[in-house]
Write an enzyme that holds these catalytic residues in place. Sequence first.
Site, short mmCIF file in Angstrom:
data_model
loop_
_atom_site.label_atom_id
_atom_site.label_comp_id
_atom_site.label_asym_id
_atom_site.label_seq_id
_atom_site.Cartn_x
_atom_site.Cartn_y
_atom_site.Cartn_z
N HIS A 112 0.75 -1.28 -0.07
CA HIS A 112 0.08 -0.01 -0.04
C HIS A 112 1.02 1.32 0.01
CE1 HIS A 112 -3.58 -2.18 0.17
NE2 HIS A 112 -3.21 -2.80 1.55
N ASP A 151 -2.94 -10.75 -2.57
CA ASP A 151 -3.52 -10.08 -1.33
C ASP A 151 -5.01 -9.74 -1.48
OD1 ASP A 151 -4.17 -7.96 0.86
OD2 ASP A 151 -2.14 -8.65 1.45
N HIS A 153 -6.51 -7.39 -0.11
CA HIS A 153 -6.71 -5.68 -0.64
C HIS A 153 -5.77 -5.50 -1.67
CE1 HIS A 153 -7.03 -6.60 4.04
NE2 HIS A 153 -7.86 -5.72 4.05
N ASP A 240 -4.85 -13.04 3.28
CA ASP A 240 -6.01 -12.48 3.93
C ASP A 240 -7.07 -12.81 3.16
OD1 ASP A 240 -5.06 -10.63 2.23
OD2 ASP A 240 -5.18 -9.02 3.51
#
Length: 437
Positions: A112, A151, A153, A240
């Site tokens: 990120h 991931d 996200h 995740d």
Amino acid sequence: MYKAKRRLGLVFFPAFDWAISPTHPEREERLLYTQDQVFEEGILDIEGIREYRPRLASTGDVERVHICVPDVQSRTTESHLIAAGGAIVAAEAVLKGEVDKAFAIIRPPGHHSFRIVHGARGFCNINMEAIMLEYIRRHYGPKRIAIVDTDCHHGDGSQDIYWHDKDTLYISLHQDGRTLFPGTGFLNEFGGPNAFGYTLNLPLPPDTGEEGFLYALEHFILPVLAEFKPDLVINSAGQDNHYTDPITNMRFSAQGYARLNDRLQPDIAVLEGGYSIEGALPYVNAGIILALAGLDYSRVREPDYTPEKVAQSPRVSEYIARLCDESYQAWQQRDTLREEYIRGKKEISRRRRIFYDTEGLMETQQETTRVCHDCGGVTWIDSRTDQGRHILAIFIPRDACPRCQEEGHALFESSHTIDYPDGVFLQDRLEDKLFKK
């Protein structure tokens, strides 16, 4: 003696001295349970699997990728530099031919983190994969590299860093941004004007199960990789998507992750997110390790696993099939779509608001890129935060043509700190230098 079919290097770095808070899901236990599992199962005793020690990345390694405001020292800890250095160690083991594959099981995560860094967002300060990739290119020559980000996200930071780089194909497979942080990663996010089509996103619906992830791999990711023909494939290995993860809504299992890596066959995997510390991570990481080493992973199972926990509805299956088809068609038409996008334009601008959730900070960026048929194009960003910082950041790409490099330096020389009180920065990747005034 049990022997790996493919030589595998492992790098562990739990970052004992870094945590957002003692009870935060991003904490050292994320890796400690995996280490225990690896030791208990005797994985490091298998011939062909070896452990490497991480080292510190340098300030220059970070500045090759990021403009940290006001500087690298203010935005990183020693743990961040060791994690980035651990990823570099994993890459070097592969590129030197010491191993066939490598897995950097490190924290803090990094996908990120944008080109400009005002603080932490999504638990990330600096981007480990990008620092590793640009180290590879600086020390081992130009390479076509694909990042496959699994991931849950969307890796908005990795996307930002490679938005203008057609030698880096970025593919993100994630939970739909309408339902999860950071709220980005849609099909129309397709890359900058000089690398249009080399950013690809698959926003999967909540409750996507094993079937959906593996369908996307077979019907979209692998066909695109076959056409792109990368020199290296990197898995940004977030975990995740697991059915027990406390902050997401997906239905992947350790067995599914192993099968994905078995089919994808990345050269290097780098750990990202994953917050089911006891219920998922030890099993997922063990499955990935065995798959990368070419060993049997069929017995890897979570204690509470049932087929129902990874099942998905027919409606989700139909949606994913349409999504993959639409995305693949866009990839195949990328050159035509780019010509339509840039027609008659000398520059292309975009305005963005970037939320630093960990810091509670909002950044506003005005980005402009020169349309160029010879390179990634010089880019400049006017960046302001709601805490009063204001900078100008200029980026000369690694493949810069003489005109774009000249324009970048001219813009740097003509810009004044009276207009940008927190600094004017020039990142010249061609010269591998960061200038500041």
